[in-house]
Every structure is written in C-alpha cells, then in structure tokens.
Design a protein around this motif. Structure first.
Motif, short mmCIF file in Angstrom:
data_model
loop_
_atom_site.label_atom_id
_atom_site.label_comp_id
_atom_site.label_asym_id
_atom_site.label_seq_id
_atom_site.Cartn_x
_atom_site.Cartn_y
_atom_site.Cartn_z
N ASN A 128 0.80 -1.21 0.00
CA ASN A 128 0.00 0.00 0.00
C ASN A 128 0.85 1.27 0.00
OD1 ASN A 128 -2.73 1.40 0.82
ND2 ASN A 128 -1.24 2.14 2.32
N HIS A 129 0.23 2.35 -0.51
CA HIS A 129 0.82 3.68 -0.40
C HIS A 129 -0.24 4.62 0.18
CE1 HIS A 129 3.50 6.98 -1.12
NE2 HIS A 129 2.72 7.57 -2.00
N TYR A 130 0.18 5.45 1.11
CA TYR A 130 -0.63 6.44 1.84
C TYR A 130 -1.30 5.82 3.07
CZ TYR A 130 -0.17 9.82 -1.99
OH TYR A 130 0.32 10.67 -2.93
N PHE A 131 -1.09 6.50 4.19
CA PHE A 131 -1.67 6.09 5.46
C PHE A 131 -3.05 6.74 5.67
CE2 PHE A 131 2.73 5.81 7.79
CZ PHE A 131 3.04 4.69 7.05
N SER A 132 -3.80 6.16 6.58
CA SER A 132 -4.99 6.76 7.18
C SER A 132 -5.18 6.05 8.50
CB SER A 132 -6.23 6.59 6.30
OG SER A 132 -6.71 5.26 6.36
N ASN A 133 -5.99 6.61 9.38
CA ASN A 133 -6.26 5.93 10.65
C ASN A 133 -6.85 4.55 10.41
OD1 ASN A 133 -5.35 8.24 11.88
ND2 ASN A 133 -7.30 8.80 12.81
N GLU A 134 -7.83 4.48 9.51
CA GLU A 134 -8.50 3.20 9.24
C GLU A 134 -7.52 2.18 8.67
OE1 GLU A 134 -12.29 1.42 6.67
OE2 GLU A 134 -11.93 3.58 6.75
N PHE A 135 -6.66 2.64 7.76
CA PHE A 135 -5.69 1.71 7.17
C PHE A 135 -4.71 1.21 8.22
CE2 PHE A 135 -1.37 1.12 5.69
CZ PHE A 135 -1.55 0.03 4.84
N LEU A 136 -4.16 2.12 9.02
CA LEU A 136 -3.15 1.73 10.01
C LEU A 136 -3.74 0.82 11.08
CD1 LEU A 136 -1.21 5.10 10.34
CD2 LEU A 136 -0.35 2.98 9.34
N GLU A 137 -4.99 1.04 11.45
CA GLU A 137 -5.64 0.14 12.41
C GLU A 137 -5.74 -1.27 11.83
OE1 GLU A 137 -9.35 2.01 13.24
OE2 GLU A 137 -8.48 3.49 14.61
N ALA A 138 -6.13 -1.37 10.55
CA ALA A 138 -6.24 -2.68 9.90
C ALA A 138 -4.88 -3.35 9.79
CB ALA A 138 -6.87 -2.53 8.53
N MET A 139 -3.85 -2.56 9.49
CA MET A 139 -2.51 -3.12 9.35
C MET A 139 -1.98 -3.58 10.71
SD MET A 139 0.82 -1.33 7.57
CE MET A 139 2.23 -2.31 7.04
#
Length: 214
Positions: A128-139
């Motif tokens: 992936n490229h680009y973070f978000s709160n939702e993405f980082l929580e899933a990761m």
C-alpha cells in the motif's frame, strides 16, 4: 512549480522503496497487479505505477497484470477496491496464481482486503501507499494480509514550505530548487506506532486550527 522553489513528494523514491521490498519478498518471481485512482486523476500516482511497471519488466520471472482503475477519491473507493479484487479472484481462482496486489491509494487496499476475507483467501500479499487511521488500524491488527506500506510525510512538507515562505516574506533569496520529501515505510509490527504518531499530529492540527475558527 517548475519556475519556483517547491516541496514535493518523491514519487520515484516511493515506487522504488515499495518495488524493491516487493521484489525481495517474492524472490523476484511471481504475478502481481496494481491499482490506484483512475489514470490521469493524480499524476504522482501515475508516475509511481509506471515506475513499478518498469521495474517489473526487468525481472524475467515476474509478470504484471493489466492495471485496475480504482475510480476517484470522491467516490466509494473502498467499494471499488472490493469489487476489483472480487473480479480478480474470479479470473484467477487458483490459490497462488497471484502473489501480490499493489495499491497506490489506501481505500483500495482496504477494499481488496475485505474481498480476500470474504472469499476466505489470504494468499495474496497486499502492499500500500498512503496512510490513514483506518488503514493503520487494519494493518496493526492484521485484519488483512497487508505486508508493507509507504507514505508521504506531509508534516515534513508543510514545515519546509513554511520555512521557505517565511524566508521569501523576509526578502531572503530562496533558490529555485525542488525539495523532495523522504519516504516513510513500515511493516505490520510498526503500524501501531505509526498510527499513534498520525493521531498525535491530527490532535495538534485540530487544536491549532481552533484558534482560527477551524
């Protein structure tokens, strides 16, 4: 931008950072696919996808499937990512037939992960490229098989832009250079720390904007 000082995300560095990690993870063999917002919507992402295409062409045991358009960020890109991955799995039903899915926009990664989970598959690495709160929580929670992510340190870009603006406002000479922001890159074990950092910066920004009615 071409005729004045500027601060930009380093598209080539993002592509090579993610690309070399992927090549090493796959031992430079296998089938992969890319997705992002529609071509022409955001030039830096087009450049990153083109760079990864080029890197793959020089690896004789690696194959890049046709690019999957991911709509635009004003639409339901999580839903589009889920739809794209569902269709991809239907076209390649055999586990192990695709090794990696690269997304240059985080909602498409989340959507792809949802489709994998719904289908009971976890054999495709998600990058992936680009973070978000939702993405980082899933990761961080390993909700989906997200293996690696890059990001642009926007706070670094903002700080440098502010320094340049202050210098020009004070009449100092600022050379006509393009400053490229460093690339952030994390693996799942680092996602929780990255999320805390993003949330801390968000809180600071919200607090500051309150002073200006934001």
């Amino acid at each position: 931008m071409k005729n004045s000082p500027s601060v930009v995300e380093d598209t080539w560095a993002a592509a090579t950072t993610l690309g070399y990690y992927l090549q090493n993870a796959l031992n430079r063999e296998g089938v992969l696919v890319q997705t992002a917002e529609n071509k022409g919507f955001y030039t830096p992402v087009d450049m990153e996808a083109d760079m990864l295409d080029l890197m793959t062409k020089y690896e004789p045991k690696m194959t890049m499937l046709p690019f999957m358009p991911g709509s635009v960020s004003t639409k339901d890109t999580i839903g589009k990512g889920r739809e794209n991955m569902t269709n991809l799995l239907a076209q390649h039903p055999e586990p192990g037939s695709i090794q990696a899915h690269v997304s240059w926009w985080w909602p498409l990664t989340i959507g792809a992960g949802q489709a994998l989970k719904e289908s009971g598959r976890n054999d495709i690495k998600l990058l992936n490229h680009y973070f978000s709160n939702e993405f980082l929580e899933a990761m961080a929670n390993q909700t989906y098989p997200i293996e690696f992510s890059t990001d642009v340190p926007w706070h670094t870009i903002g700080r440098k832009c502010g320094e340049m603006a202050m210098a020009m406002g004070r009449g100092r000479s600022v050379p006509n250079h393009v400053f490229r922001a460093p690339v952030t890159a994390i693996i799942p074990e680092e996602a929780k720390k990255a999320l805390a950092h993003v949330q801390e910066m968000d809180a600071q920004a919200i607090s500051m904007l309150k002073e200006y009615g934001g």
